[in-house]
Design an enzyme around this catalytic site. Sequence first.
Site, PDB file in Angstrom:
ATOM      1  N   TYR A 144      51.490  88.493 -34.004  1.00 37.85           N
ATOM      2  CA  TYR A 144      50.377  87.642 -33.541  1.00 37.85           C
ATOM      3  C   TYR A 144      49.966  88.086 -32.134  1.00 37.85           C
ATOM      4  CZ  TYR A 144      48.072  83.555 -31.484  1.00 37.85           C
ATOM      5  OH  TYR A 144      47.195  82.728 -30.813  1.00 37.85           O
ATOM      6  N   LYS A 148      46.582  89.900 -30.816  1.00 40.45           N
ATOM      7  CA  LYS A 148      45.701  89.160 -29.893  1.00 40.45           C
ATOM      8  C   LYS A 148      45.381  90.042 -28.678  1.00 40.45           C
ATOM      9  CE  LYS A 148      44.424  85.281 -30.102  1.00 40.45           C
ATOM     10  NZ  LYS A 148      43.205  84.706 -30.748  1.00 40.45           N
TER      11      LYS A 148
HETATM   12  N1  LIG Z   1      46.965  76.583 -31.071  1.00 38.62           N
HETATM   13  C1  LIG Z   1      47.336  77.103 -29.901  1.00 38.62           C
HETATM   14  O1  LIG Z   1      48.234  76.614 -29.212  1.00 38.62           O
HETATM   15  C2  LIG Z   1      46.620  78.308 -29.387  1.00 38.62           C
HETATM   16  C3  LIG Z   1      45.637  78.954 -30.121  1.00 38.62           C
HETATM   17  N2  LIG Z   1      44.991  80.044 -29.593  1.00 38.62           N
HETATM   18  C4  LIG Z   1      43.909  80.689 -30.338  1.00 38.62           C
HETATM   19  O2  LIG Z   1      42.903  79.711 -30.611  1.00 38.62           O
HETATM   20  C5  LIG Z   1      42.206  80.044 -31.804  1.00 38.62           C
HETATM   21  C6  LIG Z   1      42.146  78.819 -32.694  1.00 38.62           C
HETATM   22  O3  LIG Z   1      43.468  78.431 -33.006  1.00 38.62           O
HETATM   23  P1  LIG Z   1      43.760  77.097 -33.830  1.00 38.62           P
HETATM   24  O4  LIG Z   1      42.562  76.245 -33.867  1.00 38.62           O
HETATM   25  O5  LIG Z   1      45.047  76.587 -33.335  1.00 38.62           O
HETATM   26  O6  LIG Z   1      44.023  77.727 -35.282  1.00 38.62           O
HETATM   27  P2  LIG Z   1      43.601  77.194 -36.735  1.00 38.62           P
HETATM   28  O7  LIG Z   1      44.474  77.918 -37.708  1.00 38.62           O
HETATM   29  O8  LIG Z   1      43.606  75.716 -36.770  1.00 38.62           O
HETATM   30  O9  LIG Z   1      42.103  77.696 -36.877  1.00 38.62           O
HETATM   31  C7  LIG Z   1      41.749  78.997 -37.187  1.00 38.62           C
HETATM   32  C8  LIG Z   1      40.669  78.984 -38.271  1.00 38.62           C
HETATM   33  O10 LIG Z   1      40.299  80.345 -38.571  1.00 38.62           O
HETATM   34  C9  LIG Z   1      40.277  80.498 -39.983  1.00 38.62           C
HETATM   35  N3  LIG Z   1      40.454  81.895 -40.377  1.00 38.62           N
HETATM   36  C10 LIG Z   1      41.626  82.588 -40.475  1.00 38.62           C
HETATM   37  N4  LIG Z   1      41.383  83.811 -40.936  1.00 38.62           N
HETATM   38  C11 LIG Z   1      40.036  83.917 -41.131  1.00 38.62           C
HETATM   39  C12 LIG Z   1      39.198  84.941 -41.638  1.00 38.62           C
HETATM   40  N5  LIG Z   1      39.686  86.127 -42.051  1.00 38.62           N
HETATM   41  N6  LIG Z   1      37.873  84.720 -41.703  1.00 38.62           N
HETATM   42  C13 LIG Z   1      37.342  83.516 -41.320  1.00 38.62           C
HETATM   43  N7  LIG Z   1      38.099  82.503 -40.875  1.00 38.62           N
HETATM   44  C14 LIG Z   1      39.447  82.698 -40.779  1.00 38.62           C
HETATM   45  C15 LIG Z   1      41.424  79.613 -40.441  1.00 38.62           C
HETATM   46  O11 LIG Z   1      41.409  79.375 -41.836  1.00 38.62           O
HETATM   47  P3  LIG Z   1      42.822  79.155 -42.597  1.00 38.62           P
HETATM   48  O12 LIG Z   1      43.387  77.897 -42.023  1.00 38.62           O
HETATM   49  O13 LIG Z   1      42.444  79.069 -44.019  1.00 38.62           O
HETATM   50  O14 LIG Z   1      43.654  80.369 -42.238  1.00 38.62           O
HETATM   51  C16 LIG Z   1      41.182  78.372 -39.594  1.00 38.62           C
HETATM   52  O15 LIG Z   1      40.219  77.533 -40.172  1.00 38.62           O
HETATM   53  C17 LIG Z   1      42.937  81.238 -32.404  1.00 38.62           C
HETATM   54  O16 LIG Z   1      42.248  82.408 -32.076  1.00 38.62           O
HETATM   55  C18 LIG Z   1      44.299  81.229 -31.705  1.00 38.62           C
HETATM   56  O17 LIG Z   1      44.799  82.535 -31.608  1.00 38.62           O
HETATM   57  C19 LIG Z   1      45.276  80.494 -28.343  1.00 38.62           C
HETATM   58  C20 LIG Z   1      46.229  79.893 -27.583  1.00 38.62           C
HETATM   59  C21 LIG Z   1      46.986  78.768 -28.036  1.00 38.62           C
HETATM   60  C1  LIG Z   2      61.211  73.976 -32.969  1.00 43.35           C
HETATM   61  C2  LIG Z   2      61.002  73.765 -31.508  1.00 43.35           C
HETATM   62  C3  LIG Z   2      61.910  74.638 -30.687  1.00 43.35           C
HETATM   63  C4  LIG Z   2      59.592  73.973 -31.042  1.00 43.35           C
HETATM   64  C5  LIG Z   2      58.540  73.119 -31.731  1.00 43.35           C
HETATM   65  C6  LIG Z   2      57.199  73.233 -31.067  1.00 43.35           C
HETATM   66  C7  LIG Z   2      56.530  74.583 -31.285  1.00 43.35           C
HETATM   67  C8  LIG Z   2      56.059  74.652 -32.723  1.00 43.35           C
HETATM   68  C9  LIG Z   2      55.382  74.786 -30.283  1.00 43.35           C
HETATM   69  C10 LIG Z   2      55.871  74.752 -28.826  1.00 43.35           C
HETATM   70  C11 LIG Z   2      55.025  75.733 -28.023  1.00 43.35           C
HETATM   71  C12 LIG Z   2      53.912  76.082 -28.976  1.00 43.35           C
HETATM   72  C13 LIG Z   2      53.047  77.274 -28.740  1.00 43.35           C
HETATM   73  C14 LIG Z   2      52.415  77.907 -29.817  1.00 43.35           C
HETATM   74  C15 LIG Z   2      52.663  77.454 -31.226  1.00 43.35           C
HETATM   75  C16 LIG Z   2      53.464  76.154 -31.367  1.00 43.35           C
HETATM   76  C17 LIG Z   2      54.597  76.101 -30.347  1.00 43.35           C
HETATM   77  C18 LIG Z   2      55.538  77.285 -30.536  1.00 43.35           C
HETATM   78  C19 LIG Z   2      51.583  79.161 -29.624  1.00 43.35           C
HETATM   79  C20 LIG Z   2      52.476  80.340 -30.031  1.00 43.35           C
HETATM   80  C21 LIG Z   2      50.331  79.148 -30.503  1.00 43.35           C
HETATM   81  C22 LIG Z   2      49.498  80.377 -30.341  1.00 43.35           C
HETATM   82  C23 LIG Z   2      49.372  80.905 -28.963  1.00 43.35           C
HETATM   83  O1  LIG Z   2      48.480  81.674 -28.696  1.00 43.35           O
HETATM   84  C24 LIG Z   2      50.381  80.584 -27.942  1.00 43.35           C
HETATM   85  C25 LIG Z   2      51.070  79.266 -28.180  1.00 43.35           C
HETATM   86  C26 LIG Z   2      52.183  79.023 -27.160  1.00 43.35           C
HETATM   87  C27 LIG Z   2      52.829  77.684 -27.328  1.00 43.35           C
END
Ligand SMILES: NC(=O)C1=CN([C@@H]2O[C@H](COP(=O)(O)OP(=O)(O)OC[C@H]3O[C@@H](n4cnc5c(N)ncnc54)[C@H](OP(=O)(O)O)[C@@H]3O)[C@@H](O)[C@H]2O)C=CC1
Ligand SMILES: CC(C)CCC[C@@H](C)[C@H]1CC[C@H]2C3=C(CC[C@]12C)[C@@]1(C)CCC(=O)C[C@@H]1CC3
Length: 345
Positions: A144, A148
């Site tokens: 991942y 990224k």
């Molecule tokens: N959540 C976090 O803590 C963090 C997230 N990010 C970034 O933020 C962004 C959003 O994350 P988040 O909202 O948590 O993720 P989600 O999985 O909730 O949202 C991502 C969406 O993109 C869709 N998707 C995946 N693959 C494709 C594809 N090939 N074509 C079109 N759509 C696609 C997914 O569909 P499906 O569910 O069916 O796969 C989903 O609806 C991502 O880029 C992630 O890397 C960055 C830092 C922290």
């Molecule tokens: C099982 C436990 C040790 C942890 C449970 C919580 C975790 C699932 C989350 C804590 C920090 C989170 C995090 C992300 C995903 C969910 C956690 C690991 C990311 C990896 C999501 C995508 C990113 O780009 C960075 C995020 C950092 C923090």
Amino acid sequence: MATRVRPRNKRCAVIGGSGFLGRHLVEKLLDRGYSVSVFDICPSCEVPGVTFHRGDLCDKQALLSALKDVSLVFHCASPAPGSDNRSLFERVNIQGTRTVIEACIEVGVQRLVLTSSASVVFEGTDIKNGSEDLPYAKKPIDYYTKTKIEQEKLVLNACDKEKGFLTVAIRPHGIFGPRDPQLVPILVDTARRGKMKFIIGDGTNLVDFTFVENVVHGHILAAERLRPDSPICGKPYHITNDEPVRFWDFMSEVLVGLGYDPPRYHLPYILVYGLALLLWLLAVILRPLVSFKPTFTPMRVALAGTHHYYSCERAKQDMGYKPLVSLKEGIACTVQSYPHLQKGD
Ligand SMILES: NC(=O)C1=CN([C@@H]2O[C@H](COP(=O)(O)OP(=O)(O)OC[C@H]3O[C@@H](n4cnc5c(N)ncnc54)[C@H](OP(=O)(O)O)[C@@H]3O)[C@@H](O)[C@H]2O)C=CC1
Ligand SMILES: CC(C)CCC[C@@H](C)[C@H]1CC[C@H]2C3=C(CC[C@]12C)[C@@]1(C)CCC(=O)C[C@@H]1CC3
């Protein structure tokens, strides 16, 4: 009913708009008077007033038709970090992002805002108040993160003022909030299986958790400031809550808010990290025979046991960013949005 025709600069598309962050972004854009198209592989975006295009972002033809007449694109689609599927990450985050850039240029999109991640600089060792000047991780912990990094480089390098195509990358960290499919559900599932009794390390490590509305705010500020004379063109920006918190205090607050016991007993970080590596290796070796997904992956253990918090000074300076919702308010709002995850339900 007559439809209001909006100026082109108010017409945008959100790739990944059915997801957690994407959907919050879509709702805020609609509030701000944008006309919004969503492009997503997942058909769950039922927000009234949105034009939905279902498709894979690796499919250029599908993108070309979805991005027609749009001047601003938000790209926040990615496979979930937990999927641990190398070829999927490479296909979607690298080749797919190339396709998004090509499609944007072909149809005359002027601004592209990428949702990157602060994790692009994280290698499993402490980061304290890290700025955007930190180098990309040389040894990213998982696919991942690796993809990224490549994705962010592609988008920032595509910024070309002469051609009128401007790009910026937002690097959020630890997004949480209502409808998050990851952080709270994984935490609760782990607690329900009786595995949230232990604190990894001494429990004093500080990290950023960012409320989803602040992340949305950062994206919209970036989009609205993305002009040829702006310092933000072609640059990455951390967007956080600007309130680093102890990882285990945050987890405990969410758990207690939902009626679960907080973790109490300490385990040495190095022991848990070693076990997580071993489990990951086992899962890879046994994949042809049995499929199992360890909860404690090396990445999760590293995130749970090290400092990783980032400065958002640059976003404050260059785009007037300031978190709108405090950590305390964000946690309260998140906890009450998950009645079905309360203990006993
Ligand atoms: N959540 C976090 O803590 C963090 C997230 N990010 C970034 O933020 C962004 C959003 O994350 P988040 O909202 O948590 O993720 P989600 O999985 O909730 O949202 C991502 C969406 O993109 C869709 N998707 C995946 N693959 C494709 C594809 N090939 N074509 C079109 N759509 C696609 C997914 O569909 P499906 O569910 O069916 O796969 C989903 O609806 C991502 O880029 C992630 O890397 C960055 C830092 C922290
Ligand atoms: C099982 C436990 C040790 C942890 C449970 C919580 C975790 C699932 C989350 C804590 C920090 C989170 C995090 C992300 C995903 C969910 C956690 C690991 C990311 C990896 C999501 C995508 C990113 O780009 C960075 C995020 C950092 C923090």
